[in-house]
Design a protein around this motif. Structure first.
Motif, mmCIF file in Angstrom:
data_model
loop_
_atom_site.group_PDB
_atom_site.id
_atom_site.type_symbol
_atom_site.label_atom_id
_atom_site.label_comp_id
_atom_site.label_asym_id
_atom_site.label_seq_id
_atom_site.Cartn_x
_atom_site.Cartn_y
_atom_site.Cartn_z
ATOM 1 N N GLY A 1 1.670 -122.257 28.379
ATOM 2 C CA GLY A 1 0.568 -122.377 29.327
ATOM 3 C C GLY A 1 0.059 -121.038 29.819
ATOM 4 O O GLY A 1 -1.125 -120.875 30.102
ATOM 5 N N GLY A 2 0.945 -120.053 29.916
ATOM 6 C CA GLY A 2 0.535 -118.725 30.356
ATOM 7 C C GLY A 2 -0.451 -118.077 29.400
ATOM 8 O O GLY A 2 -1.342 -117.335 29.815
ATOM 9 N N ILE A 3 -0.306 -118.372 28.144
ATOM 10 C CA ILE A 3 -1.252 -117.824 27.165
ATOM 11 C C ILE A 3 -2.641 -118.403 27.399
ATOM 12 O O ILE A 3 -3.637 -117.690 27.379
ATOM 13 C CB ILE A 3 -0.767 -118.126 25.732
ATOM 14 N N ALA A 4 -2.701 -119.699 27.616
ATOM 15 C CA ALA A 4 -3.993 -120.346 27.846
ATOM 16 C C ALA A 4 -4.620 -119.879 29.159
ATOM 17 O O ALA A 4 -5.847 -119.756 29.256
ATOM 18 C CB ALA A 4 -3.827 -121.857 27.850
ATOM 19 N N ASP A 5 -3.792 -119.601 30.165
ATOM 20 C CA ASP A 5 -4.326 -119.140 31.444
ATOM 21 C C ASP A 5 -4.901 -117.737 31.339
ATOM 22 O O ASP A 5 -5.802 -117.364 32.098
ATOM 23 C CB ASP A 5 -3.234 -119.177 32.516
ATOM 24 N N ALA A 6 -4.373 -116.943 30.407
ATOM 25 C CA ALA A 6 -4.830 -115.557 30.272
ATOM 26 C C ALA A 6 -6.184 -115.466 29.582
ATOM 27 O O ALA A 6 -6.864 -114.437 29.680
ATOM 28 C CB ALA A 6 -3.800 -114.745 29.489
ATOM 29 N N VAL A 7 -6.598 -116.517 28.898
ATOM 30 C CA VAL A 7 -7.860 -116.500 28.157
ATOM 31 C C VAL A 7 -8.889 -117.308 28.929
ATOM 32 O O VAL A 7 -8.665 -118.465 29.269
ATOM 33 C CB VAL A 7 -7.662 -117.097 26.746
ATOM 34 N N ALA A 8 -10.017 -116.681 29.173
ATOM 35 C CA ALA A 8 -11.090 -117.374 29.882
ATOM 36 C C ALA A 8 -11.789 -118.334 28.924
ATOM 37 O O ALA A 8 -12.064 -117.983 27.779
ATOM 38 C CB ALA A 8 -12.097 -116.367 30.427
ATOM 39 N N PRO A 9 -12.068 -119.552 29.378
ATOM 40 C CA PRO A 9 -12.762 -120.503 28.504
ATOM 41 C C PRO A 9 -14.192 -120.034 28.224
ATOM 42 O O PRO A 9 -14.872 -119.487 29.089
ATOM 43 C CB PRO A 9 -12.749 -121.810 29.286
ATOM 44 N N VAL A 10 -14.620 -120.246 27.015
ATOM 45 C CA VAL A 10 -15.962 -119.852 26.594
ATOM 46 C C VAL A 10 -16.659 -121.092 26.055
ATOM 47 O O VAL A 10 -16.122 -121.783 25.201
ATOM 48 C CB VAL A 10 -15.903 -118.761 25.503
ATOM 49 N N VAL A 11 -17.832 -121.346 26.565
ATOM 50 C CA VAL A 11 -18.622 -122.477 26.088
ATOM 51 C C VAL A 11 -19.584 -121.942 25.031
ATOM 52 O O VAL A 11 -20.374 -121.031 25.312
ATOM 53 C CB VAL A 11 -19.394 -123.135 27.245
ATOM 54 N N PRO A 12 -19.541 -122.466 23.822
ATOM 55 C CA PRO A 12 -20.449 -121.978 22.794
ATOM 56 C C PRO A 12 -21.885 -122.395 23.101
ATOM 57 O O PRO A 12 -22.123 -123.398 23.781
ATOM 58 C CB PRO A 12 -19.943 -122.651 21.514
ATOM 59 N N PRO A 13 -22.837 -121.635 22.616
ATOM 60 C CA PRO A 13 -24.240 -122.009 22.827
ATOM 61 C C PRO A 13 -24.518 -123.383 22.202
ATOM 62 O O PRO A 13 -23.869 -123.764 21.222
ATOM 63 C CB PRO A 13 -25.029 -120.919 22.103
ATOM 64 N N PRO A 14 -25.466 -124.111 22.744
ATOM 65 C CA PRO A 14 -25.714 -125.472 22.259
ATOM 66 C C PRO A 14 -26.159 -125.531 20.795
ATOM 67 O O PRO A 14 -25.949 -126.523 20.121
ATOM 68 C CB PRO A 14 -26.809 -126.006 23.170
ATOM 69 N N HIS A 15 -26.759 -124.496 20.277
ATOM 70 C CA HIS A 15 -27.272 -124.530 18.911
ATOM 71 C C HIS A 15 -26.221 -124.145 17.864
ATOM 72 O O HIS A 15 -26.504 -124.135 16.674
ATOM 73 C CB HIS A 15 -28.477 -123.592 18.782
ATOM 74 N N THR A 16 -24.996 -123.892 18.277
ATOM 75 C CA THR A 16 -23.957 -123.425 17.354
ATOM 76 C C THR A 16 -23.657 -124.457 16.283
ATOM 77 O O THR A 16 -23.620 -124.137 15.094
ATOM 78 C CB THR A 16 -22.677 -123.082 18.133
ATOM 79 N N TRP A 17 -23.434 -125.721 16.680
ATOM 80 C CA TRP A 17 -23.105 -126.745 15.691
ATOM 81 C C TRP A 17 -24.253 -126.971 14.725
ATOM 82 O O TRP A 17 -24.035 -127.181 13.524
ATOM 83 C CB TRP A 17 -22.727 -128.059 16.364
ATOM 84 N N SER A 18 -25.482 -126.930 15.218
ATOM 85 C CA SER A 18 -26.614 -127.136 14.300
ATOM 86 C C SER A 18 -26.697 -125.987 13.293
ATOM 87 O O SER A 18 -27.033 -126.201 12.127
ATOM 88 C CB SER A 18 -27.923 -127.285 15.071
ATOM 89 N N GLN A 19 -26.373 -124.763 13.708
ATOM 90 C CA GLN A 19 -26.366 -123.637 12.766
ATOM 91 C C GLN A 19 -25.249 -123.777 11.739
ATOM 92 O O GLN A 19 -25.449 -123.478 10.558
ATOM 93 C CB GLN A 19 -26.208 -122.318 13.517
ATOM 94 N N ILE A 20 -24.094 -124.230 12.178
ATOM 95 C CA ILE A 20 -22.981 -124.432 11.240
ATOM 96 C C ILE A 20 -23.337 -125.510 10.220
ATOM 97 O O ILE A 20 -23.137 -125.338 9.016
ATOM 98 C CB ILE A 20 -21.689 -124.794 12.006
ATOM 99 N N GLU A 21 -23.885 -126.622 10.690
ATOM 100 C CA GLU A 21 -24.271 -127.698 9.783
ATOM 101 C C GLU A 21 -25.366 -127.250 8.824
ATOM 102 O O GLU A 21 -25.343 -127.614 7.640
ATOM 103 C CB GLU A 21 -24.726 -128.919 10.584
ATOM 104 N N ALA A 22 -26.306 -126.449 9.298
ATOM 105 C CA ALA A 22 -27.369 -125.949 8.418
ATOM 106 C C ALA A 22 -26.806 -125.005 7.358
ATOM 107 O O ALA A 22 -27.217 -125.042 6.193
ATOM 108 C CB ALA A 22 -28.436 -125.236 9.244
#
Length: 138
Positions: free
Chosen positions: A55-76
């Motif tokens: 759990g300490g490892i997860a606490d040390a990393v700040a959560p990052v929300v990917p931009p909304p268009h990321t999945w559409s770029q991956i699928e494209a």
């Protein structure tokens, strides 16, 4: 993910629990562990141990929300690779060429060794002398 689900059979540590907590299991394996969590209290306690330990490892990393268009770029990108016609590979990138070349080279090497061994083992028609080079050959 791992073939043996224990870190040390004598210690009884459950590696699957650690892999579950780390999130490295495949979807089917993850569902299997989740099913086992409801039925096996020992596995649930192992998962709780690893969640606390990691759990300490997860606490040390700040959560990052990917931009909304990321999945559409991956699928494209995946779709464009799938639609792209396959280009012919060059001779130097052809696995069939290199396999054939390797087999041919190995065969030539084996034949050369066999020929040298045969020449070395077959006795000559007459013994060579120190002055045999100066005799006329007819």
């Amino acid at each position: 993910m791992s073939t043996d689900d224990t870190m040390d059979p004598a210690a009884g540590g459950n590696l699957v629990a650690a892999e579950y907590v780390l999130g490295v299991l495949g979807a089917e394996e993850r569902r299997e562990v989740e099913r086992r969590l409801a039925q096996e209290p020992a596995l649930a306690s192992e998962v709780a141990f690893w969640e606390e330990r990691l759990g300490g490892i997860a606490d040390a990393v700040a959560p990052v929300v990917p931009p909304p268009h990321t999945w559409s770029q991956i699928e494209a990108a995946i779709a464009s690779v799938a639609r792209r016609p396959r280009t012919a590979t060059s001779l130097w990138q052809s696995i069939a060429f290199w396999r054939g070349f390797g087999i041919g080279a190995a065969t030539l090497a084996a034949a050369s060794i066999a020929a040298l061994a045969y020449i070395g083992l077959v006795p000559g028609s007459r013994p060579a002398t120190a002055w045999s080079w100066c005799r006329p050959r007819f």
